[in-house]
Design a protein around this motif. Structure first.
Motif, PDB file in Angstrom:
ATOM      1  N   LEU A  64       0.833  -1.212   0.000  1.00  0.00           N
ATOM      2  CA  LEU A  64       0.000   0.000   0.000  1.00  0.00           C
ATOM      3  C   LEU A  64       0.862   1.254   0.000  1.00  0.00           C
ATOM      4  CD1 LEU A  64      -2.889  -0.991   2.449  1.00  0.00           C
ATOM      5  CD2 LEU A  64      -3.089  -0.570  -0.018  1.00  0.00           C
ATOM      6  N   ALA A  65       1.945   1.232   0.772  1.00  0.00           N
ATOM      7  CA  ALA A  65       2.845   2.389   0.818  1.00  0.00           C
ATOM      8  C   ALA A  65       3.453   2.670  -0.553  1.00  0.00           C
ATOM      9  CB  ALA A  65       3.944   2.160   1.852  1.00  0.00           C
ATOM     10  N   ALA A  66       3.605   1.615  -1.361  1.00  0.00           N
ATOM     11  CA  ALA A  66       4.119   1.765  -2.722  1.00  0.00           C
ATOM     12  C   ALA A  66       2.991   2.042  -3.720  1.00  0.00           C
ATOM     13  CB  ALA A  66       4.890   0.511  -3.127  1.00  0.00           C
ATOM     14  N   GLY A  67       1.761   2.228  -3.226  1.00  0.00           N
ATOM     15  CA  GLY A  67       0.620   2.539  -4.095  1.00  0.00           C
ATOM     16  C   GLY A  67       0.026   1.330  -4.786  1.00  0.00           C
ATOM     17  N   ILE A  68       0.208   0.156  -4.197  1.00  0.00           N
ATOM     18  CA  ILE A  68      -0.251  -1.093  -4.821  1.00  0.00           C
ATOM     19  C   ILE A  68      -1.381  -1.688  -3.985  1.00  0.00           C
ATOM     20  CG2 ILE A  68       0.425  -3.415  -5.560  1.00  0.00           C
ATOM     21  CD1 ILE A  68       3.380  -2.228  -5.597  1.00  0.00           C
ATOM     22  N   ARG A  69      -2.521  -1.937  -4.624  1.00  0.00           N
ATOM     23  CA  ARG A  69      -3.669  -2.576  -3.969  1.00  0.00           C
ATOM     24  C   ARG A  69      -3.601  -4.079  -4.164  1.00  0.00           C
ATOM     25  NH1 ARG A  69      -8.537   0.466  -3.664  1.00  0.00           N
ATOM     26  NH2 ARG A  69      -9.295  -1.420  -2.678  1.00  0.00           N
ATOM     27  N   VAL A  70      -4.176  -4.826  -3.221  1.00  0.00           N
ATOM     28  CA  VAL A  70      -4.205  -6.290  -3.296  1.00  0.00           C
ATOM     29  C   VAL A  70      -5.655  -6.751  -3.319  1.00  0.00           C
ATOM     30  CG1 VAL A  70      -3.623  -8.437  -2.083  1.00  0.00           C
ATOM     31  CG2 VAL A  70      -2.013  -6.509  -2.043  1.00  0.00           C
ATOM     32  N   LEU A  71      -5.956  -7.696  -4.220  1.00  0.00           N
ATOM     33  CA  LEU A  71      -7.266  -8.337  -4.311  1.00  0.00           C
ATOM     34  C   LEU A  71      -7.058  -9.848  -4.405  1.00  0.00           C
ATOM     35  CD1 LEU A  71      -8.880  -6.151  -7.143  1.00  0.00           C
ATOM     36  CD2 LEU A  71      -9.110  -5.814  -4.673  1.00  0.00           C
ATOM     37  N   GLY A  72      -7.802 -10.603  -3.611  1.00  0.00           N
ATOM     38  CA  GLY A  72      -7.780 -12.058  -3.710  1.00  0.00           C
ATOM     39  C   GLY A  72      -9.079 -12.539  -4.328  1.00  0.00           C
ATOM     40  N   ILE A  73      -9.006 -13.554  -5.183  1.00  0.00           N
ATOM     41  CA  ILE A  73     -10.194 -14.087  -5.854  1.00  0.00           C
ATOM     42  C   ILE A  73     -10.218 -15.606  -5.732  1.00  0.00           C
ATOM     43  CG2 ILE A  73     -11.446 -14.342  -8.040  1.00  0.00           C
ATOM     44  CD1 ILE A  73     -10.216 -11.735  -8.990  1.00  0.00           C
ATOM     45  N   SER A  74     -11.365 -16.142  -5.317  1.00  0.00           N
ATOM     46  CA  SER A  74     -11.608 -17.581  -5.349  1.00  0.00           C
ATOM     47  C   SER A  74     -13.079 -17.801  -5.688  1.00  0.00           C
ATOM     48  CB  SER A  74     -11.261 -18.247  -4.016  1.00  0.00           C
ATOM     49  OG  SER A  74     -12.265 -18.012  -3.056  1.00  0.00           O
TER      50      SER A  74
END
Length: 157
Positions: A64-74
């Protein structure tokens, strides 16, 4: 083996709109302008998927600090995703793809070898999507253990 989509660097990331663990909707197109890590996992609350999800949990602040969002999908329903998120303190959206449509669009579902047998199932995969909606990195058929460290190294986060 059957044909499946194989996304690669520079390809346009297929858009999606899926329900998260809280019943809200997350659309990839709403995240344009940001880098997004999308990881596909076979089943919530199983050992390998828990390892991977918790590794992303532990890396989420630097990402997040690097401006990157995380999404998990199943394919799991939102209720199971919610139990998973609560049980393991997962601070990012877990999205439900019950018919595997998004899995198929990303090539994260198809024939694979499991214990020496060919079966159909989820192919553990991670995609980094750039701010313009293009695939920056496509990592398919990854191992749960150590995978997130590799993603962080690729992203410099």
């Amino acid at each position: 083996m059957t044909d499946r989509v194989m996304l690669d660097t520079g390809d346009t990331a297929p858009d999606f709109s899926l329900t998260d663990q809280d019943g809200g909707t997350v659309a990839l197109s709403d995240l344009r302008g940001q880098r997004v890590v999308v990881f596909f996992y076979p089943q919530a609350m199983t050992p390998g998927c828990t390892t991977e999800a918790c590794d992303f949990r532990d890396a989420v602040e630097p990402l997040l600090a690097a401006g990157i969002r995380v999404l998990g999908i199943s394919h799991d329903d939102p209720e199971k995703q919610k139990r998973f998120a609560e049980r393991d303190g997962l601070p990012y959206p877990l999205l439900s793809d019950p018919d595997y449509a998004v899995h198929h669009a990303y090539g994260a579902y198809g024939e694979k070898k499991l214990y020496g047998k060919v079966v159909n199932g989820v192919i553990r995969s991670t995609f980094v999507i750039d701010p313009d909606g293009r695939i920056e990195h496509a990592l398919t058929n990854v191992k749960a253990t150590g995978h997130v460290a590799r993603v962080r190294k690729l992203l410099g986060a």
